[in-house]
Motif scaffolding. Structure first.
Motif, PDB file in Angstrom:
ATOM      1  N   VAL A 267      47.564  -1.505   0.390  1.00 19.27           N
ATOM      2  CA  VAL A 267      47.996  -2.440  -0.651  1.00 19.27           C
ATOM      3  C   VAL A 267      46.793  -2.901  -1.478  1.00 19.27           C
ATOM      4  CG1 VAL A 267      49.080  -4.672  -1.068  1.00 19.27           C
ATOM      5  CG2 VAL A 267      50.001  -3.156   0.687  1.00 19.27           C
ATOM      6  N   LEU A 268      45.678  -3.146  -0.813  1.00 14.70           N
ATOM      7  CA  LEU A 268      44.466  -3.557  -1.519  1.00 14.70           C
ATOM      8  C   LEU A 268      44.003  -2.488  -2.498  1.00 14.70           C
ATOM      9  CD1 LEU A 268      41.921  -5.474  -1.754  1.00 14.70           C
ATOM     10  CD2 LEU A 268      40.946  -4.119   0.101  1.00 14.70           C
ATOM     11  N   LEU A 269      44.091  -1.225  -2.085  1.00 22.29           N
ATOM     12  CA  LEU A 269      43.590  -0.129  -2.915  1.00 22.29           C
ATOM     13  C   LEU A 269      44.422   0.070  -4.175  1.00 22.29           C
ATOM     14  CD1 LEU A 269      42.619   2.519  -0.208  1.00 22.29           C
ATOM     15  CD2 LEU A 269      41.096   1.152  -1.632  1.00 22.29           C
ATOM     16  N   VAL A 270      45.698  -0.263  -4.127  1.00 22.87           N
ATOM     17  CA  VAL A 270      46.525  -0.124  -5.328  1.00 22.87           C
ATOM     18  C   VAL A 270      45.977  -0.996  -6.453  1.00 22.87           C
ATOM     19  CG1 VAL A 270      48.829  -0.496  -6.295  1.00 22.87           C
ATOM     20  CG2 VAL A 270      48.584   0.510  -4.028  1.00 22.87           C
ATOM     21  N   GLY A 271      45.546  -2.217  -6.113  1.00 21.65           N
ATOM     22  CA  GLY A 271      44.976  -3.106  -7.123  1.00 21.65           C
ATOM     23  C   GLY A 271      43.594  -2.684  -7.568  1.00 21.65           C
ATOM     24  N   VAL A 272      42.757  -2.252  -6.628  1.00 19.61           N
ATOM     25  CA  VAL A 272      41.398  -1.830  -6.988  1.00 19.61           C
ATOM     26  C   VAL A 272      41.439  -0.572  -7.851  1.00 19.61           C
ATOM     27  CG1 VAL A 272      39.147  -1.151  -6.075  1.00 19.61           C
ATOM     28  CG2 VAL A 272      40.497  -2.883  -4.896  1.00 19.61           C
ATOM     29  N   ALA A 273      42.404   0.318  -7.593  1.00 21.06           N
ATOM     30  CA  ALA A 273      42.515   1.537  -8.399  1.00 21.06           C
ATOM     31  C   ALA A 273      42.821   1.214  -9.856  1.00 21.06           C
ATOM     32  CB  ALA A 273      43.600   2.445  -7.822  1.00 21.06           C
ATOM     33  N   ALA A 274      43.553   0.130 -10.096  1.00 21.87           N
ATOM     34  CA  ALA A 274      43.835  -0.264 -11.478  1.00 21.87           C
ATOM     35  C   ALA A 274      42.557  -0.676 -12.197  1.00 21.87           C
ATOM     36  CB  ALA A 274      44.855  -1.390 -11.494  1.00 21.87           C
ATOM     37  N   VAL A 275      41.658  -1.370 -11.496  1.00 21.17           N
ATOM     38  CA  VAL A 275      40.397  -1.791 -12.103  1.00 21.17           C
ATOM     39  C   VAL A 275      39.498  -0.588 -12.374  1.00 21.17           C
ATOM     40  CG1 VAL A 275      38.363  -3.272 -11.777  1.00 21.17           C
ATOM     41  CG2 VAL A 275      40.590  -4.005 -10.935  1.00 21.17           C
ATOM     42  N   ALA A 276      39.618   0.458 -11.547  1.00 17.22           N
ATOM     43  CA  ALA A 276      38.766   1.636 -11.694  1.00 17.22           C
ATOM     44  C   ALA A 276      38.984   2.360 -13.012  1.00 17.22           C
ATOM     45  CB  ALA A 276      39.007   2.598 -10.533  1.00 17.22           C
ATOM     46  N   ALA A 277      40.078   2.068 -13.709  1.00 13.34           N
ATOM     47  CA  ALA A 277      40.295   2.709 -15.012  1.00 13.34           C
ATOM     48  C   ALA A 277      39.221   2.320 -16.021  1.00 13.34           C
ATOM     49  CB  ALA A 277      41.677   2.331 -15.544  1.00 13.34           C
ATOM     50  N   LEU A 278      38.542   1.205 -15.805  1.00 16.35           N
ATOM     51  CA  LEU A 278      37.497   0.762 -16.741  1.00 16.35           C
ATOM     52  C   LEU A 278      36.303   1.713 -16.771  1.00 16.35           C
ATOM     53  CD1 LEU A 278      37.364  -3.125 -16.313  1.00 16.35           C
ATOM     54  CD2 LEU A 278      37.971  -1.839 -18.358  1.00 16.35           C
ATOM     55  N   ILE A 279      36.080   2.466 -15.699  1.00 16.86           N
ATOM     56  CA  ILE A 279      34.946   3.398 -15.684  1.00 16.86           C
ATOM     57  C   ILE A 279      35.413   4.849 -15.806  1.00 16.86           C
ATOM     58  CG2 ILE A 279      33.446   1.841 -14.387  1.00 16.86           C
ATOM     59  CD1 ILE A 279      34.117   3.537 -11.893  1.00 16.86           C
ATOM     60  N   GLY A 280      36.598   5.031 -16.348  1.00 15.48           N
ATOM     61  CA  GLY A 280      37.072   6.378 -16.648  1.00 15.48           C
ATOM     62  C   GLY A 280      37.699   7.112 -15.497  1.00 15.48           C
ATOM     63  N   ALA A 281      38.151   6.392 -14.449  1.00 19.67           N
ATOM     64  CA  ALA A 281      38.773   7.063 -13.304  1.00 19.67           C
ATOM     65  C   ALA A 281      40.249   7.350 -13.532  1.00 19.67           C
ATOM     66  CB  ALA A 281      38.606   6.214 -12.041  1.00 19.67           C
ATOM     67  N   GLY A 282      40.838   6.786 -14.577  1.00 19.41           N
ATOM     68  CA  GLY A 282      42.251   6.999 -14.847  1.00 19.41           C
ATOM     69  C   GLY A 282      43.129   6.121 -13.983  1.00 19.41           C
ATOM     70  N   GLY A 283      44.408   6.418 -13.960  1.00 16.47           N
ATOM     71  CA  GLY A 283      45.356   5.626 -13.191  1.00 16.47           C
ATOM     72  C   GLY A 283      46.146   4.684 -14.082  1.00 16.47           C
ATOM     73  N   LEU A 284      47.008   3.902 -13.462  1.00 17.10           N
ATOM     74  CA  LEU A 284      47.868   2.980 -14.206  1.00 17.10           C
ATOM     75  C   LEU A 284      47.085   1.871 -14.894  1.00 17.10           C
ATOM     76  CD1 LEU A 284      50.782   2.701 -11.618  1.00 17.10           C
ATOM     77  CD2 LEU A 284      50.818   3.938 -13.787  1.00 17.10           C
ATOM     78  N   GLY A 285      45.885   1.607 -14.417  1.00 15.89           N
ATOM     79  CA  GLY A 285      45.060   0.610 -15.075  1.00 15.89           C
ATOM     80  C   GLY A 285      44.713   0.965 -16.504  1.00 15.89           C
ATOM     81  N   THR A 286      44.824   2.244 -16.859  1.00  9.95           N
ATOM     82  CA  THR A 286      44.565   2.673 -18.236  1.00  9.95           C
ATOM     83  C   THR A 286      45.464   1.918 -19.207  1.00  9.95           C
ATOM     84  OG1 THR A 286      43.943   4.869 -17.439  1.00  9.95           O
ATOM     85  CG2 THR A 286      44.514   4.665 -19.773  1.00  9.95           C
ATOM     86  N   TYR A 287      46.744   1.777 -18.861  1.00  9.84           N
ATOM     87  CA  TYR A 287      47.681   1.081 -19.745  1.00  9.84           C
ATOM     88  C   TYR A 287      47.453  -0.424 -19.723  1.00  9.84           C
ATOM     89  CZ  TYR A 287      50.065   5.523 -20.018  1.00  9.84           C
ATOM     90  OH  TYR A 287      50.346   6.838 -20.244  1.00  9.84           O
ATOM     91  N   ILE A 288      47.033  -0.943 -18.565  1.00  7.94           N
ATOM     92  CA  ILE A 288      46.783  -2.387 -18.490  1.00  7.94           C
ATOM     93  C   ILE A 288      45.650  -2.775 -19.438  1.00  7.94           C
ATOM     94  CG2 ILE A 288      46.042  -4.263 -16.983  1.00  7.94           C
ATOM     95  CD1 ILE A 288      47.400  -2.790 -14.674  1.00  7.94           C
ATOM     96  N   PHE A 289      44.553  -2.041 -19.399  1.00  8.91           N
ATOM     97  CA  PHE A 289      43.407  -2.391 -20.234  1.00  8.91           C
ATOM     98  C   PHE A 289      43.623  -1.994 -21.690  1.00  8.91           C
ATOM     99  CE2 PHE A 289      41.500  -2.110 -15.964  1.00  8.91           C
ATOM    100  CZ  PHE A 289      41.027  -3.408 -15.884  1.00  8.91           C
ATOM    101  N   LYS A 290      44.384  -0.935 -21.914  1.00  4.27           N
ATOM    102  CA  LYS A 290      44.727  -0.594 -23.294  1.00  4.27           C
ATOM    103  C   LYS A 290      45.585  -1.688 -23.919  1.00  4.27           C
ATOM    104  CE  LYS A 290      45.972   3.644 -24.084  1.00  4.27           C
ATOM    105  NZ  LYS A 290      46.814   4.874 -24.184  1.00  4.27           N
ATOM    106  N   GLY A 291      46.520  -2.216 -23.141  1.00  2.00           N
ATOM    107  CA  GLY A 291      47.349  -3.303 -23.640  1.00  2.00           C
ATOM    108  C   GLY A 291      46.562  -4.585 -23.873  1.00  2.00           C
TER     109      GLY A 291
END
Length: 405
Positions: free
Chosen positions: A340-364
Motif C-alpha cells: 500500500v505504501l509503494l502505490v503512493g510512492v510510485a505516484a511521486v516517482a513520476a516527477l523524475i521520469g519513472a512514469g506511472g499514474l503520478g504523471t497525470y497527477i502532476f500534469k493536472g
C-alpha cells in the motif's frame, strides 16, 4: 390468569417473561443510528451547493450549476431516509443507503449531460462540491448499512453491497459519459493504460526487491538483538526522509555511476527514470517487511521450536516447517503495508521520469486541471484499496488454515 387446581383452590398462572435483547443490541442500534444521522449532514448540505462546473474548455474558469428544485427535494429525501428507516427496521437500511449512493452518480450523469447541450466539443462539465459532499454522506450511510447487515447476518450482509453492480451498470451503459473525468480518460486512451501498467510494474518490482532483501535480513536479525536494532534503526532512518527528497538525493550518485561505468547506462541505470525510483521505493518498503519479519519470528512460541528440536528436526527443517508457517500471517501484514505504501510512492516517482499514474497527477497540478488529477489519483487509490483487500484476505486464509492445523 386464575385457574383452579386439582383440590379446587385458585392458583395464579404467571406469564412467561419476554426474551431480553442480546447484550450490546441497544448499543449497536445506537451506533448505527449515529452513523446514519452523521451521514445525513453532508448530504443535506449538498442540496444547497452546486453539482456541476461547466467550463468552455479544460483550463478556463466556468459557471457553477445547481440542481433544480425537484431534484433538491429528492436529495433531501435520500439524505433523511436511511436514518429514518433504521428506526423502523435496521436490517432494511441498505436499500435507502445504496439508493443514495447510486443516485449520486445518476444525478451527476444527467446534470453533466444537460450542461453540455449546445456546447462545443472542447467544453467540460465536471463534478462540483455538491456532488462530492453528497457522495461522502452516501458512502458513510452505506458503511452504516454494512454494519447493520453484519450484525443482522443472513442475506442482509450481502444486500448492503447491491449498490456496487448498479454503479458499475451506470458506467458501462454510458450514463456518465459526459463527466469530464471520463472524457479525459477516453482522450488519453492507450496512454493511460500504459501508465497504469507502468505503475503496477514499479510497485511489483519494488515489492519483490524488498521481499528478496528484507526476508534474509529479518531472518538474520530475529535471533540477534544488536543486529535487529541496527537494521531496524537504518530502515527507520530511511522512512524519516521524505520520498521526494530521497528521489532527489539519488539522482547525483546514480548519474555519477552511469558516467563512470557506461555499461550501467546501457542497462538503463541513470540519475532519472526507473532506476532511482526503484531504489527509493525498495528502501521505503524495507521497514515494514523487516520489522514485521523480526516480530513474527521472535514471537513464535519457544515450546513449538523445542518440540520440533526434540523430534530430531534440523535447523532448516525447524524454520521451514515450524517457524515460517507460524510467523507467515504476521509477516504478510508487513508485506501488505509495504504494498500500500509503494502505490503512493510510485505516484511521486513520476516527477523524475519513472512514469506511472503520478504523471497525470502532476500534469493536472501544473495546468490546474482537476480532471487529470482525478484520472491519476482515483485509480491509484482504488489500486491501494484492492491490494490491501487481497493481501488481507490471504492473511485471514492462512490464519484459518493454521488454526485448523
Amino acid at each position: 390468569m386464575v385457574q383452579p387446581n386439582r383440590k379446587g383452590a385458585a392458583v395464579t398462572e404467571t406469564a412467561a417473561p419476554l426474551p431480553s435483547p442480546p447484550p450490546g443490541h441497544e448499543a449497536a442500534r445506537s451506533d448505527t443510528q449515529a452513523v446514519l444521522w452523521l451521514a445525513a449532514v453532508p448530504m443535506l448540505a449538498a442540496a444547497a451547493l452546486p453539482w456541476v462546473l461547466l467550463r468552455p474548455n479544460r483550463l478556463a474558469p466556468g459557471d457553477y450549476l445547481r440542481l433544480p428544485v425537484s431534484l433538491i427535494v429528492l436529495v433531501v429525501a435520500l439524505a433523511l431516509l436511511p436514518a429514518l428507516i433504521a428506526r423502523w427496521r435496521r436490517a432494511a437500511v441498505w436499500l435507502p443507503a445504496g439508493a443514495a449512493l447510486v443516485a449520486a452518480f445518476w444525478l451527476l450523469g444527467t446534470q453533466t449531460a444537460g450542461a453540455l447541450d449546445a456546447q462545443t466539443s472542447i467544453a467540460r462539465a465536471s463534478a462540483a462540491s455538491g456532488f462530492w459532499l453528497f457522495l461522502l454522506g452516501a458512502g458513510t450511510a452505506t458503511y452504516g448499512a454494512g454494519l447493520a447487515g453484519q450484525r443482522s447476518g443472513g442475506a442482509a450482509r450481502w444486500l448492503a453491497w447491491l449498490w456496487l453492480p448498479a454503479i458499475a451498470a451506470l458506467f458501462l451503459t454510458g450514463q456518465l459519459s459526459s463527466w469530464s473525468v471520463l472524457i479525459e480518460g477516453r482522450n488519453e486512451g492507450p496512454r493511460w493504460v500504459q501508465e497504469l501498467a507502468q505503475h503496477l510494474r514499479l510497485v511489483g518490482s519494488a515489492l519483490g526487491l524488498a521481499v528478496v532483501i528484507g526476508v534474509p535480513l529479518a531472518i538474520w536479525a530475529s535471533g540477534r538483538e544488536r543486529v535487529a536494532g541496527a537494521v531496524l534503526g537504518l530502515a527507520n532512518a530511511v522512512q524519516t526522509v521524505p520520498s521526494l527528497a530521497l528521489l532527489g538525493l539519488l539522482i547525483a550518485p546514480l548519474s555519477a555511476l552511469a558516467t563512470a561505468f557506461p555499461r550501467l547506462r546501457e542497462l538503463g541505470i541513470s540519475g532519472i527514470g526507473v532506476a532511482p525510483a526503484l531504489t527509493a521505493m525498495t528502501l521505503y518498503a524495507l521497514l515494514p517487511v523487516v520489522r514485521n519479519g523480526v516480530v513474527a519470528l521472535t514471537g513464535v512460541p519457544p515450546g513449538a521450536v523445542d518440540a520440533a528440536r526434540g523430534m530430531g528436526m534440523t535447523r532448516a527443517q525447524r524454520f521451514w516447517r515450524v517457524q515460517l508457517p507460524l510467523a507467515l500471517p504476521v509477516w504478510l501484514t508487513g508485506i501488505r503495508q509495504a504494498a500500500v505504501l509503494l502505490v503512493g510512492v510510485a505516484a511521486v516517482a513520476a516527477l523524475i521520469g519513472a512514469g506511472g499514474l503520478g504523471t497525470y497527477i502532476f500534469k493536472g497540478l501544473q495546468s490546474a486541471a482537476a480532471d487529470l488529477i482525478l484520472l491519476g489519483a482515483v485509480p491509484a487509490a482504488l489500486l491501494a484499496i484492492g491490494l490491501d483487500a487481497a493481501l488481507r484476505g490471504l492473511e485471514r486464509l492462512l490464519g484459518r488454515r493454521l488454526g485448523r492445523a
